[in-house]
Write a protein that holds these residues in place. Sequence first.
Motif, PDB file in Angstrom:
ATOM      1  N   LYS A  47       0.861  -1.173  -0.185  1.00  0.00           N
ATOM      2  CA  LYS A  47      -0.036   0.039   0.160  1.00  0.00           C
ATOM      3  C   LYS A  47       0.815   1.119  -0.016  1.00  0.00           C
ATOM      4  O   LYS A  47      -0.040   2.412   0.069  1.00  0.00           O
ATOM      5  CB  LYS A  47      -0.818   0.194   0.994  1.00  0.00           C
ATOM      6  N   THR A  48       2.362   1.003   0.039  1.00  0.00           N
ATOM      7  CA  THR A  48       2.871   2.300   0.224  1.00  0.00           C
ATOM      8  C   THR A  48       2.878   3.519  -0.953  1.00  0.00           C
ATOM      9  O   THR A  48       2.625   4.594  -0.662  1.00  0.00           O
ATOM     10  CB  THR A  48       4.637   1.868   0.286  1.00  0.00           C
ATOM     11  N   PRO A  49       2.946   2.834  -2.107  1.00  0.00           N
ATOM     12  CA  PRO A  49       2.866   4.116  -3.219  1.00  0.00           C
ATOM     13  C   PRO A  49       1.423   4.730  -2.925  1.00  0.00           C
ATOM     14  O   PRO A  49       1.514   5.981  -3.101  1.00  0.00           O
ATOM     15  CB  PRO A  49       2.609   3.316  -4.754  1.00  0.00           C
ATOM     16  N   VAL A  50       0.221   4.064  -2.649  1.00  0.00           N
ATOM     17  CA  VAL A  50      -0.908   5.115  -2.449  1.00  0.00           C
ATOM     18  C   VAL A  50      -0.734   5.807  -1.161  1.00  0.00           C
ATOM     19  O   VAL A  50      -1.226   7.093  -1.191  1.00  0.00           O
ATOM     20  CB  VAL A  50      -2.084   3.985  -2.312  1.00  0.00           C
ATOM     21  N   ARG A  51      -0.140   5.220  -0.066  1.00  0.00           N
ATOM     22  CA  ARG A  51      -0.088   6.114   1.123  1.00  0.00           C
ATOM     23  C   ARG A  51       0.915   7.135   0.684  1.00  0.00           C
ATOM     24  O   ARG A  51       0.616   8.291   1.190  1.00  0.00           O
ATOM     25  CB  ARG A  51       0.840   5.294   2.172  1.00  0.00           C
ATOM     26  N   ALA A  52       2.002   6.939   0.114  1.00  0.00           N
ATOM     27  CA  ALA A  52       2.925   8.317  -0.336  1.00  0.00           C
ATOM     28  C   ALA A  52       2.299   9.122  -1.068  1.00  0.00           C
ATOM     29  O   ALA A  52       2.519  10.355  -0.738  1.00  0.00           O
ATOM     30  CB  ALA A  52       4.021   7.680  -0.990  1.00  0.00           C
ATOM     31  N   ALA A  53       1.220   8.705  -1.916  1.00  0.00           N
ATOM     32  CA  ALA A  53       0.635   9.651  -2.856  1.00  0.00           C
ATOM     33  C   ALA A  53      -0.188  10.446  -2.050  1.00  0.00           C
ATOM     34  O   ALA A  53      -0.259  11.741  -2.367  1.00  0.00           O
ATOM     35  CB  ALA A  53      -0.061   8.784  -3.961  1.00  0.00           C
ATOM     36  N   LYS A  54      -0.798   9.840  -1.111  1.00  0.00           N
ATOM     37  CA  LYS A  54      -1.855  10.810  -0.412  1.00  0.00           C
ATOM     38  C   LYS A  54      -0.963  11.720   0.700  1.00  0.00           C
ATOM     39  O   LYS A  54      -1.488  12.948   0.891  1.00  0.00           O
ATOM     40  CB  LYS A  54      -2.678   9.731   0.832  1.00  0.00           C
ATOM     41  N   ALA A  55       0.207  11.196   0.988  1.00  0.00           N
ATOM     42  CA  ALA A  55       1.021  11.922   1.914  1.00  0.00           C
ATOM     43  C   ALA A  55       1.399  13.084   1.220  1.00  0.00           C
ATOM     44  O   ALA A  55       1.275  14.405   2.002  1.00  0.00           O
ATOM     45  CB  ALA A  55       2.145  11.260   2.748  1.00  0.00           C
ATOM     46  N   MET A  56       1.894  13.056   0.126  1.00  0.00           N
ATOM     47  CA  MET A  56       2.409  14.362  -0.765  1.00  0.00           C
ATOM     48  C   MET A  56       1.244  15.161  -1.084  1.00  0.00           C
ATOM     49  O   MET A  56       1.497  16.460  -1.131  1.00  0.00           O
ATOM     50  CB  MET A  56       3.057  13.630  -2.019  1.00  0.00           C
TER      51      MET A  56
END
Length: 198
Positions: A39-48
Motif C-alpha cells: 500500500k506504500t505507493p498509495v500512502r505516499a501519494a496521499k501524504a504528498m
Amino acid sequence: MPLQQVLNYDEETTDTISDHYTRILQDLGEDPSRDGLLKTPVRAAKAMQFLTQGYEMNAENILRSAMFAENYSEMVIVKDIEFYSLCEHHMLPFFGKAHVAYIPDGYIVGLSKIPRVIEVFSRRLQVQERLTDDVLKAIHTTLNPLGVAVVMEARHMCMMMRGVQKQSSVTTTSAFTGAFESERTRNEFLKLITSNLH
Ligand SMILES: Nc1nc2c(ncn2[C@@H]2O[C@H](COP(=O)(O)OP(=O)(O)OP(=O)(O)O)[C@@H](O)[C@H]2O)c(=O)[nH]1
Ligand SMILES: [Zn+2]
C-alpha cells in the motif's frame, strides 16, 4: 479552505502519483510487491497531496472570513506557531516556528486565521525566504494594517539528513512592512518574541 485532516483525495490523481511511486520503489532497488510495501505507493501519494494542499487554499478568503472593525491599534503578536513545509530543491521537510505581528488600522483579524495563513503557504514546495514573504504580503494586502512582521525559524532536513549534514543549524528569516520598518517598533516585536512571558 482550511487545512483538512482527511483530504478528499481525487482518485485519478492519487492513482497517477501512486504509479510513479511504484516505479520509484523499483528504481531504488525495492520490491513493491512485498507485503510491507503493497500500500506504500498509495500512502505516499496521499501524504504528498496532504503536504502540498496549500495550492488549493486561499489566504485572502481565510483572512476576510474573520475581519472585525475595531479601534485597537497596539501590536498584536501570535508567536511560536509551528509549521511544516517541503523545500523545493529536495522535497524534504523543513519545519520550525513562526512569529507574526501586526498593528491594526481599523480592523483586527480572528487570531486562528494567522496560523491558517501560514498553512496556506507552508503546505507547498517552498524556500523559507519566500514562505516568510508570502505570509507577510497576504496579511499586509488583505488586512491593510499599520504594519506586519514575520519571523520564521526552521531546521531543514536536507541539511541534516544529507548534504552538509549539520544537525543543529537553525535558519532565521524575517520580513517587515509599515511601522515595523522603524527600528523602535521592530525591536519591541523582537524583544516580545524572544521573551518567555506566557
Ligand atoms: N535559501 C534557501 N536555500 C534552501 C532552502 N532549502 C534548501 N535550500 C538550499 O538549496 C540549495 C540547493 O543547492 P544545490 O547545490 O543545487 O543542491 P545540492 O547539491 O543538493 O546541495 P547541498 O545541499 O549543499 O548538498 C542547498 O544549499 C540547500 O541548503 C531554503 O528554504 N532557502
Ligand atoms: Zn533542500
